[in-house]
Design a protein around this motif. Sequence first.
Motif, short mmCIF file in Angstrom:
data_model
loop_
_atom_site.label_atom_id
_atom_site.label_comp_id
_atom_site.label_asym_id
_atom_site.label_seq_id
_atom_site.Cartn_x
_atom_site.Cartn_y
_atom_site.Cartn_z
N GLN A 191 -13.88 -18.65 16.66
CA GLN A 191 -13.76 -17.59 17.67
C GLN A 191 -13.69 -16.22 17.00
O GLN A 191 -14.23 -15.25 17.51
CB GLN A 191 -12.53 -17.83 18.55
CG GLN A 191 -12.73 -18.97 19.54
CD GLN A 191 -11.44 -19.41 20.21
OE1 GLN A 191 -10.34 -19.20 19.68
NE2 GLN A 191 -11.57 -20.03 21.37
N LEU A 192 -13.02 -16.17 15.85
CA LEU A 192 -12.96 -14.90 15.12
C LEU A 192 -14.35 -14.46 14.68
O LEU A 192 -14.68 -13.28 14.68
CB LEU A 192 -12.05 -15.02 13.89
CG LEU A 192 -10.56 -15.14 14.16
CD1 LEU A 192 -9.80 -15.22 12.83
CD2 LEU A 192 -10.04 -13.97 14.99
N PHE A 193 -15.15 -15.43 14.29
CA PHE A 193 -16.52 -15.12 13.88
C PHE A 193 -17.31 -14.52 15.05
O PHE A 193 -18.00 -13.51 14.90
CB PHE A 193 -17.22 -16.38 13.36
CG PHE A 193 -18.66 -16.15 13.03
CD1 PHE A 193 -19.02 -15.42 11.92
CD2 PHE A 193 -19.66 -16.65 13.85
CE1 PHE A 193 -20.36 -15.19 11.62
CE2 PHE A 193 -20.99 -16.42 13.57
CZ PHE A 193 -21.34 -15.69 12.45
N GLY A 194 -17.16 -15.12 16.22
CA GLY A 194 -17.82 -14.60 17.42
C GLY A 194 -17.36 -13.18 17.73
O GLY A 194 -18.17 -12.30 18.06
N LEU A 195 -16.07 -12.95 17.57
CA LEU A 195 -15.50 -11.63 17.83
C LEU A 195 -16.04 -10.61 16.83
O LEU A 195 -16.36 -9.47 17.18
CB LEU A 195 -13.97 -11.70 17.75
CG LEU A 195 -13.22 -10.40 17.96
CD1 LEU A 195 -13.47 -9.83 19.35
CD2 LEU A 195 -11.71 -10.61 17.74
N HIS B 224 -19.40 -15.75 7.06
CA HIS B 224 -18.29 -15.93 7.99
C HIS B 224 -17.26 -14.82 7.80
O HIS B 224 -17.23 -14.17 6.75
CB HIS B 224 -17.64 -17.31 7.78
CG HIS B 224 -16.98 -17.84 9.02
ND1 HIS B 224 -15.78 -17.36 9.48
CD2 HIS B 224 -17.38 -18.79 9.91
CE1 HIS B 224 -15.45 -18.01 10.60
NE2 HIS B 224 -16.41 -18.88 10.88
N VAL B 225 -16.44 -14.60 8.82
CA VAL B 225 -15.46 -13.51 8.73
C VAL B 225 -14.14 -13.99 8.13
O VAL B 225 -13.29 -13.18 7.78
CB VAL B 225 -15.21 -12.87 10.12
CG1 VAL B 225 -14.43 -13.81 11.03
CG2 VAL B 225 -14.50 -11.53 10.00
N VAL C 282 -9.56 -12.08 6.39
CA VAL C 282 -10.37 -11.41 7.41
C VAL C 282 -11.29 -10.46 6.66
O VAL C 282 -10.81 -9.51 6.04
CB VAL C 282 -9.50 -10.66 8.43
CG1 VAL C 282 -10.39 -9.90 9.42
CG2 VAL C 282 -8.58 -11.62 9.18
N GLU C 283 -12.58 -10.75 6.66
CA GLU C 283 -13.49 -10.06 5.75
C GLU C 283 -14.85 -9.72 6.34
O GLU C 283 -15.87 -10.27 5.93
CB GLU C 283 -13.67 -10.89 4.47
CG GLU C 283 -13.98 -12.36 4.69
CD GLU C 283 -14.14 -13.10 3.36
OE1 GLU C 283 -14.87 -12.61 2.49
OE2 GLU C 283 -13.53 -14.18 3.21
N ALA D 191 -6.72 -9.62 16.98
CA ALA D 191 -6.94 -10.89 17.70
C ALA D 191 -6.14 -12.02 17.05
O ALA D 191 -5.57 -12.86 17.74
CB ALA D 191 -8.43 -11.23 17.73
N VAL D 192 -6.09 -12.01 15.72
CA VAL D 192 -5.32 -13.04 15.00
C VAL D 192 -3.85 -12.94 15.42
O VAL D 192 -3.19 -13.95 15.68
CB VAL D 192 -5.42 -12.84 13.47
CG1 VAL D 192 -4.48 -13.78 12.74
CG2 VAL D 192 -6.85 -13.08 13.00
#
Length: 184
Positions: free
Chosen positions: A58-62, A97-98, A126-127, A48-49
């Motif tokens: 948005q990455l967190f939601g994903l 958080h991611v 990204v974690e 996605a990134v």
Amino acid sequence: MVLMDAGAEFHGYSGDVTRTWPVSGEFSPAQRDLYEAVMEVQEVVVRAVATQRPTLDQLFGLMCTSLGRVLQELCILPLSYSGGQLSRAAYQYCPHHVSHYLGMDVHDTAHVPRSQPLAPGTVITVEPGIYIRGDNRGAPTRYLGLGVRLEDDVLITEEGAEVLTQGCPKHPDEVEAVVGADFK
Ligand SMILES: [Mn+2]
């Protein structure tokens, strides 16, 4: 399992990498299942990134959506869950958080909002992780007390994204080859 979250500095810039490995030198089937699930979620987020220029929020939601799906596959969350209910339940298994920005500091900087789209030149982590408490009553017993996190550093480029930490062994077979060497 050992989880190591390590920060390092090179020419004034910070890196932040997490790897998780089996103390025995070899993943048990349950450890490997969890590990591969975390790796799958991480791949979804990195993709996605690279393709969507999302915001960190948005990455967190994903991550939550994607975690929900793999936790259902592992029979840790009920198949009847969906949508917001599934995401919220998944978050209980990864209550952080991611992603965060990286720069001259490891969190560089907390003053940059997580609500702005990623721009080329930005470096982020990204974690995703999955952590299952020993007293969890919903998860199969084979997973109790296990925790896995994988963290890589990703540079946003004009074309997409580049994983800067891809040289660090991550596939479970590669990890076993490194940490299991003394045991075989
Ligand atoms: Mn980090």
